[in-house]
Scaffold this motif. Structure first.
Motif, PDB file in Angstrom:
ATOM      1  N   GLN A   1       0.822  -1.218   0.000  1.00  8.98           N
ATOM      2  CA  GLN A   1       0.000   0.000   0.000  1.00  8.98           C
ATOM      3  C   GLN A   1       0.858   1.271   0.000  1.00  8.98           C
ATOM      4  O   GLN A   1       0.495   2.266  -0.618  1.00  8.98           O
TER       5      GLN A   1
ATOM      6  N   TYR B   1       1.217 -10.035  -0.327  1.00  2.74           N
ATOM      7  CA  TYR B   1      -0.101 -10.222   0.264  1.00  2.74           C
ATOM      8  C   TYR B   1       0.056 -11.133   1.479  1.00  2.74           C
ATOM      9  O   TYR B   1       0.736 -12.158   1.401  1.00  2.74           O
TER      10      TYR B   1
ATOM     11  N   LEU C   1      -5.896 -10.400   4.080  1.00  6.90           N
ATOM     12  CA  LEU C   1      -5.700  -8.956   3.932  1.00  6.90           C
ATOM     13  C   LEU C   1      -6.892  -8.168   4.442  1.00  6.90           C
ATOM     14  O   LEU C   1      -8.035  -8.484   4.175  1.00  6.90           O
TER      15      LEU C   1
ATOM     16  N   ASN D   1      -8.036  -4.260   3.990  1.00 13.85           N
ATOM     17  CA  ASN D   1      -7.609  -3.222   3.060  1.00 13.85           C
ATOM     18  C   ASN D   1      -8.168  -1.859   3.438  1.00 13.85           C
ATOM     19  O   ASN D   1      -9.374  -1.690   3.460  1.00 13.85           O
ATOM     20  N   PRO D   2      -7.350  -0.851   3.743  1.00 15.23           N
ATOM     21  CA  PRO D   2      -5.895  -0.963   3.871  1.00 15.23           C
ATOM     22  C   PRO D   2      -5.522  -1.666   5.170  1.00 15.23           C
ATOM     23  O   PRO D   2      -6.334  -1.723   6.107  1.00 15.23           O
TER      24      PRO D   2
ATOM     25  N   ARG E   1      -5.500  -6.916  -6.671  1.00 18.19           N
ATOM     26  CA  ARG E   1      -5.860  -7.490  -5.381  1.00 18.19           C
ATOM     27  C   ARG E   1      -6.487  -8.883  -5.504  1.00 18.19           C
ATOM     28  O   ARG E   1      -6.163  -9.801  -4.763  1.00 18.19           O
TER      29      ARG E   1
ATOM     30  N   ARG F   1      -4.907 -12.217  -4.010  1.00 20.33           N
ATOM     31  CA  ARG F   1      -5.672 -12.986  -3.024  1.00 20.33           C
ATOM     32  C   ARG F   1      -5.780 -14.450  -3.474  1.00 20.33           C
ATOM     33  O   ARG F   1      -5.603 -15.376  -2.691  1.00 20.33           O
TER      34      ARG F   1
END
Ligand code: FAD
Length: 815
Positions: A212, A224, A276, A278-279, A391, A395
């Motif tokens: 990020q 990730y 994750l 996010n953020p 993303r 993932r």
């Protein structure tokens, strides 16, 4: 460590985990005292704090020396800094339950030994002598690495930070970097919760936060987090503190003892859980993630089998921490291509402690010298494109990559997750024709075509895999008739502008000032004369070049050329990979077939080798390039992506008449090896020059331009070379090579094969490898010796050649 933050420094390191601390330590060790390390929490307080402490692992080509460097560092840090690291050199055992794993070890161990690593293959009984609690009935053997050990992760981070501070670095904790400051394409400092720091260079060592932070300033770091758990047993009788760290890759588990007689058991489950948020909040990973015993059920079962006493003693706690993973199981270091002077070290796939020492050292060298100290392509950030930073892609991919940490190192391994991200417009048509797709840079591309009832799956082995006969048919079609490949994954750029010729002349050693319509094979070199890439270009107008490079190099090549356009030069480079599709039509009957589709005169005189001409095929304007990577008469047809289907359909309309075979990328490999065409990244790398690689023909030392690498090549040409790339053809027709095998010259170990495959026309396995001499090397030295190539302990006699094993005089091409 609670310094006020300075306003200015030379280098800011973001993140005080084991990696950031190591980078700061090594920067100062290399003499740069002007370093500020900024940590938002406490040092070693996030992912580092969860580490099970293992430092070691199986030998891996090129990277294992980084682990050795870490072990040596941890062993010496306490003396240097006064901070105890808990280092204990207990060694590593890496078990093999299967014959396939034993083959892998028999291939890896001698290579590692030749590189100076202390590693041996031992029997199951010997493994049990070292670890008496082990069940070894189903073990075929093991690797023993006595120099490995275990360490306290957080303490080691503290020791590294202390070492850095002792040499002048400023270490700040409890301050968060809110963004990297960017000006005119380069990093110029950071903004923090306590103000800005101007800097000449910034190094992101922010673990899972690196993605990020990079995105905020327009750069990509595809990492990730995924759950990575371990369990701690109750005290186990006989589990003394001196026992080695054990890895049982077939069961996806690792374990070690600790000082209180407990066993720490970790796992890389086949199907992992991405985690994750996010953020990712600043306080993430300050505490363990929730426990999920079902996630470790297989690991517990496997461990209870391997250490039977665990079945009764049981586990008293589980620690579930997030670790950071990458799309391809290798970690990420280097300068971010999108932002000058912004570097990264992140995504260590659950092996940060093991790599931290060595990786911190090479990255520090890279930062200070502006160039990687040796070829690090396997971990270089530029191996990725922004597609792999998506993303959803990440993932999906990190459900698979953690579990691959212990997988078999199968040749041609194709990842199964995050597939279908990028597709050629021909994808469905090729699927209907039986294409088995693999993926490169997240784009689907045919690897081979189903024939004769072969199932559409990869059946991995170190020998002939299930697609063997399919590939043989594709290979024969190209040599004897005609075959077509969808090569749309190739990287393509347009370089345009008044000064395009100047730019290209500077970044490549070949002549760029060529006539319009000429197509040239070339490389891009570094200052040492080593290959940064290899590519081809066509001059398509007075001020415009069409550049074609390998599917793996879009990021690397784009930014290399882009960065060498000087501020006062008028030239722009555009990545047109997705704008142009490519169909290769190759084979002795390619001219006849294409004659039916175009009015162009395809004769040798009108359309010579190494030329490019625009012609109509069906409704498309096609740049027909007379070039080949398979060693046959043929053309690459480059057409707009939205017209490539029309070109394909035109070819299909005459395919039956010519008995055209559709073919995949594996056959390109077998064909190019017979013809001795080098592959960048394997046969030619940043450490190999054109003269060493036998490609001196493309170096034009007489051109006026001071191209990059010229000085080094002038010297090398005058002095002569002591190593030379040769082809090796194995005598035994049943042998198979994959690259990475040991080569012996007159019985003496000389190096390893850089590529290996099977040449179906020759009916022999073929490899490339560098022959080395103490003196200036002569052709007689290369060819006048007896060679053998070792495959997992079996020696295969082979002949070394400097000419291509197939069609040495180019008779098949110049027709
Ligand atoms: C359960 C488990 C067991 C493991 N076992 C092992 C093992 O046995 N051996 C091994 O080698 N590895 C192991 N690992 C891997 C390893 O512990 C970690 O992945 C590794 O320590 C990560 O190091 P890092 O420095 O990259 O990340 P981190 O330790 O997370 O450090 C990154 C730091 O950057 C800071 N940061 C982030 N953003 C900012 C910002 N904006 N401003 C300032 N600071 C910021 C964070 O606070 C953090 O401290 C294990 C991991 C887990 C989860």
């Amino acid at each position: 460590m609670n310094h006020p933050i300075p306003k200015q420094t030379r280098i800011v390191v973001v993140g005080g985990g084991i990696i950031g601390c190591s980078v700061a330590y090594h920067l100062t060790k290399l003499g740069c005292r002007d370093v500020v390390l900024i940590e938002q929490g406490e040092l070693g307080g996030r992912a580092t704090s969860f580490a099970a402490g293992l430092v070691g692992g199986a030998p891996q080509a090129g990277l294992r020396k980084l682990i050795d460097a870490s072990a040596k560092l941890y062993a010496s840090l306490e003396k240097e800094t006064g901070v105890a690291t808990g280092w204990k050199q207990v060694g590593s055992l890496v078990l093999a339950q299967t014959e396939a794993h034993m083959i892998q070890y028999r291939r890896a161990v001698p290579l590692a030994q030749a590189a100076g690593l202390d590693v041996n293959l031992i029997t199951a009984d010997q493994a049990r002598q070292k670890w008496p609690l082990l069940e070894t009935n189903d073990i075929r053997g093991a690797m023993w690495l006595p120099a490995d050990g275990r360490v306290d992760a957080k303490q080691s981070a503290l020791a590294l930070a202390k070492g850095a501070e002792q040499r002048g670095a400023i270490v700040v904790t409890g301050v968060r970097v809110t963004s990297v400051l960017r000006k005119e394409g380069r990093a110029v400092g950071v903004a923090t919760t306590q103000g800005e720091i101007a800097a000449e260079q910034v190094v992101l060592c922010a673990g899972m936060w690196s993605r990020q932070l990079a995105l905020q300033c327009g750069a990509n770091v595809p990492v990730y987090p995924a759950e990575h758990p371990y369990l701690v047993s109750k005290t186990v009788a006989g589990a003394n503190a001196d026992l080695a760290c054990v890895r049982d890759p077939d069961a996806a588990i690792y374990f070690r003892t600790d000082d209180s007689g407990q066993i720490v058991l970790g796992t890389f489950p086949k199907q992992s859980k991405p985690c994750l948020v996010n953020p990712i909040p600043a306080d993430f990973a300050s505490a363990p993630l929730p426990e999920d015993r079902s996630y470790v059920a297989d690991a517990i079962k496997a461990a209870q089998h391997r250490v039977p006493t665990l079945a009764t003693d049981g586990f008293e706690k589980m620690v579930n921490g997030p670790a950071t993973f990458t799309p391809d199981t290798n970690f990420i270091i280097g300068e971010l291509p999108e932002v000058d002077q912004l570097f990264v070290a992140a995504g260590f796939n659950g092996h940060s402690l093991a790599y931290a020492g060595g990786a911190g050292d090479v990255l520090a060298q890279w930062v200070l010298a502006g160039e990687q100290p040796y070829d690090l392509w396997g971990v270089d950030i530029r191996r990725f494109s922004p597609f792999q930073n998506n993303r959803d892609f990440l993932r999906s991919r990190v459900t698979e990559t953690p579990g691959l940490q212990y997988r078999m190192a199968w040749p041609n391994y194709e990842l199964e997750s995050a597939r279908g991200t990028r597709k050629s417009p021909l994808y469905d048509r090729l699927n209907a024709l039986g294409a088995f797709h693999g993926s490169k840079m997240a784009i689907e591309r045919p690897t081979w075509f189903l024939r004769g009832g072969v199932k559409p799956a990869m059946d991995y082995s170190f020998g002939r895999q299930n697609w063997w006969e399919c590939l043989a048919a594709e290979h024969r079609a190209a040599r004897e008739n005609v075959a077509a490949w969808d090569q749309s994954s190739f990287t393509k750029f347009m370089l345009k502008g008044r000064d395009a010729v100047r730019v290209l002349d500077r970044v490549t050693p070949n002549h760029a000032d060529i006539p319009v319509g000429k197509f040239v094979y070339c490389g891009m070199l570094n200052a040492r004369g080593g290959y940064e890439s290899d590519l081809c270009f066509a001059r398509i107008s007075e001020d415009q070049y069409y550049i074609v490079s390998g599917s793996a190099q879009p990021t690397r090549d784009f930014y290399r050329i882009h960065k060498h356009i000087l501020p006062d030069e008028r030239a722009t480079i555009t990545d047109v990979t997705h704008a142009y599709g490519v169909l290769g039509v190759m084979g002795p009957n390619s001219r006849k077939l294409l004659d039916e589709l175009t009015d162009a005169d395809l004769s040798l005189k009108a359309f010579p080798f190494s030329s490019a001409q625009w012609h109509s095929i069906a409704n498309a304007n096609v740049l027909m390039i007379r070039i080949t990577y398979v060693g046959e008469l043929g053309w690459e047809l480059h057409a707009r992506m939205d017209q490539i289907q029309g070109v394909f359909d035109a070819i299909q309309s005459v395919a039956r008449k010519y008995d055209l075979a559709h073919a995949g990328f594996y056959s390109i490999n077998s064909l190019r090896m017979e013809k001795a065409y080098r592959a960048w990244g394997a046969d030619i790398t940043t450490g190999d020059t054109p003269y060493e690689a036998g490609l001196g023909f493309m170096v034009k030392l007489d051109k006026a331009t001071n191209f990059i690498g010229k000085e080094a090549l002038l010297k090398q040409k005058a002095a002569g070379v002591k190593r030379r790339l040769a082809s090796f053809v194995v005598e035994d027709p049943d042998a198979m090579l994959w690259g990475g095998e040991r080569i012996f010259r007159d019985g003496k170990f000389m190096g390893t094969t850089t590529s290996g495959y099977y040449g179906f026309t020759l009916g022999r396995a073929i490899a490339f490898g560098y022959v080395k001499s103490d003196e200036i090397i002569t052709p007689e030295f290369v060819t006048g010796a007896k060679y053998t190539i070792d495959f997992a302990g079996k020696q295969y006699p082979a002949q070394a050649m400097l000419q291509p094993p197939f069609d040495p005089k180019n008779e098949k091409i110049m027709i």
